[in-house]
Design a protein around this motif. Structure first.
Motif, PDB file in Angstrom:
ATOM      1  N   ILE A 107      -8.531  -5.744  -3.219  1.00 31.52           N
ATOM      2  CA  ILE A 107      -8.819  -4.331  -2.994  1.00 31.52           C
ATOM      3  C   ILE A 107      -7.574  -3.495  -3.287  1.00 31.52           C
ATOM      4  O   ILE A 107      -6.510  -4.032  -3.626  1.00 31.52           O
ATOM      5  N   GLY A 108      -7.718  -2.184  -3.125  1.00 35.23           N
ATOM      6  CA  GLY A 108      -6.595  -1.279  -3.310  1.00 35.23           C
ATOM      7  C   GLY A 108      -5.971  -0.894  -1.986  1.00 35.23           C
ATOM      8  O   GLY A 108      -5.582  -1.741  -1.185  1.00 35.23           O
ATOM      9  N   GLN A 109      -5.926   0.395  -1.732  1.00 34.23           N
ATOM     10  CA  GLN A 109      -5.246   0.913  -0.542  1.00 34.23           C
ATOM     11  C   GLN A 109      -5.997   0.596   0.746  1.00 34.23           C
ATOM     12  O   GLN A 109      -7.194   0.805   0.854  1.00 34.23           O
ATOM     13  N   ILE A 110      -5.266   0.088   1.742  1.00 35.30           N
ATOM     14  CA  ILE A 110      -5.813  -0.103   3.083  1.00 35.30           C
ATOM     15  C   ILE A 110      -5.721   1.221   3.832  1.00 35.30           C
ATOM     16  O   ILE A 110      -4.671   1.874   3.836  1.00 35.30           O
ATOM     17  N   MET A 111      -6.803   1.618   4.452  1.00 34.09           N
ATOM     18  CA  MET A 111      -6.803   2.877   5.199  1.00 34.09           C
ATOM     19  C   MET A 111      -6.467   2.606   6.670  1.00 34.09           C
ATOM     20  O   MET A 111      -5.318   2.528   7.031  1.00 34.09           O
ATOM     21  N   ASN A 112      -7.461   2.396   7.498  1.00 32.37           N
ATOM     22  CA  ASN A 112      -7.239   2.107   8.911  1.00 32.37           C
ATOM     23  C   ASN A 112      -8.458   1.429   9.506  1.00 32.37           C
ATOM     24  O   ASN A 112      -9.457   1.197   8.823  1.00 32.37           O
ATOM     25  N   ILE A 113      -8.373   1.118  10.789  1.00 33.74           N
ATOM     26  CA  ILE A 113      -9.473   0.505  11.526  1.00 33.74           C
ATOM     27  C   ILE A 113     -10.060   1.543  12.472  1.00 33.74           C
ATOM     28  O   ILE A 113      -9.330   2.252  13.157  1.00 33.74           O
ATOM     29  N   VAL A 114     -11.392   1.611  12.496  1.00 35.58           N
ATOM     30  CA  VAL A 114     -12.082   2.592  13.331  1.00 35.58           C
ATOM     31  C   VAL A 114     -13.055   1.880  14.254  1.00 35.58           C
ATOM     32  O   VAL A 114     -13.823   1.012  13.815  1.00 35.58           O
TER      33      VAL A 114
END
Length: 318
Positions: A107-114
């Motif tokens: 994958i590309g950019q990791i965002m966050n956990i929600v």
């Protein structure tokens, strides 16, 4: 990046409360995608990857992960995502466990956990068509208001790479029982069209018809409708196979709701899930499932089905 997934014990408490956590990431487009954290083992910066001659075209290579070689699937290509890549660099890997197999997704950019609720997770719109690779969508608050997050149907992705055989071992079949199974109906509850197809194809091989629902809420409404009409639930269906993780209502909550309604509380329920481990077994006991099955095992599906038919026949002859 490992800090993202550090509190596993805390996250397992969400399952069974109709809640989940999703890991959000980018694939080189304006879209934000997600996977259920409970399926994620680890998030890594892409290590050295070796090419694997003759591999499926969605497999970018293999890496050494904790002493074992595991395939790395290019998730953008696998879900046939087109359009601009926005300076996309596939430099992260999500290590996952589905259906008793471990694989990585590039994958590309990791965002966050929600942290969110299954009640806020909705099926993809019908306008998305049957060939989409989404199992659900949700909206997450963001600095710009709300952000649409698309949850990927990993089982469909894997089914296009790994051949899942729906045949049943002939030695397993009990002719006396399979004769009784012919024409029986089973309720199959799963948000993945691929998973429903796998179960349907397997059960059809022994003459069993399937009634299908895409989530726990719709399945519960169907059961309640039968009960409201004065029908005996066990006359309508032999049993129910349900997934654990589904939009609106998960399989644990569905089971708990069924057990709390005396009109259907004796329904035989098997949890058919890609999750594994002792925690899942504990949850099965907590909510009152009769059996736990790890996807995808045709012989085990039919074994449970035959065992249930034997129970019914024994109770009738008692």
């Amino acid at each position: 990046m490992s800090n993202l997934l550090s509190s596993v014990d805390q996250r397992t408490k969400l399952v069974g409360e109709n809640r989940l956590e999703i890991l959000m990431f980018k694939l080189g487009s304006r879209h934000t995608f997600a996977l259920n954290v409970f399926k994620v083992r680890e998030v890594l910066t892409l290590p050295q990857m070796n090419k694997m001659p003759g591999a499926h075209h969605h497999i970018s290579g293999v890496i050494n992960y904790r002493g074992k070689s595991i395939p790395i699937i290019d998730l953008r290509d696998a879900i046939k995502l087109s359009g601009a890549r926005d300076n996309y660099e596939a430099d992260n890997v999500i290590i996952t466990e589905y259906n008793r197999s471990v694989q990585g997704f590039l994958i590309g950019q990791i965002m966050n956990i929600v942290n969110t609720s299954w009640s806020d997770i909705q099926p993809p719109p019908t306008s998305a068509g049957k060939n989409n690779y989404l199992t659900a969508i949700t909206r997450i608050p963001s600095t710009e208001g709300e952000e649409l997050v698309e949850i990927i149907d990993v089982e469909k992705v894997l089914a296009e790479i790994i051949h899942y055989d729906t045949s049943v071992s002939q030695a397993l079949l009990d002719d006396e029982i399979t004769t009784q199974l012919a024409g029986k109906k089973v309720l199959v509850v799963d948000d993945s069209s691929t998973a429903r197809w796998q179960v349907r194809e397997t059960l059809n091989r022994v003459g069993v018809e399937t009634i299908e629902e895409k989530n726990g809420f719709d399945a519960l409404q169907r059961l309640k409708k039968w009960a409201d009409e004065g029908k005996n639930i066990e006359d309508e269906i032999l049993m129910m196979f349900t997934d654990a993780e589904m939009p609106e209502m998960d399989g644990y909550r569905l089971t708990a709701e069924v057990r709390e309604d005396e009109r259907m509380s004796e329904l035989f329920i098997a949890l058919n899930t890609s999750l594994s481990g002792s925690f899942n077994e504990a949850m099965v006991k907590k909510v009152g499932c009769n059996r736990l099955i790890s996807k995808f095992q045709p012989d085990l599906l039919v074994t449970v089905l035959q065992d249930r038919m034997r129970e019914v026949l024994e109770s009738q002859s008692a």
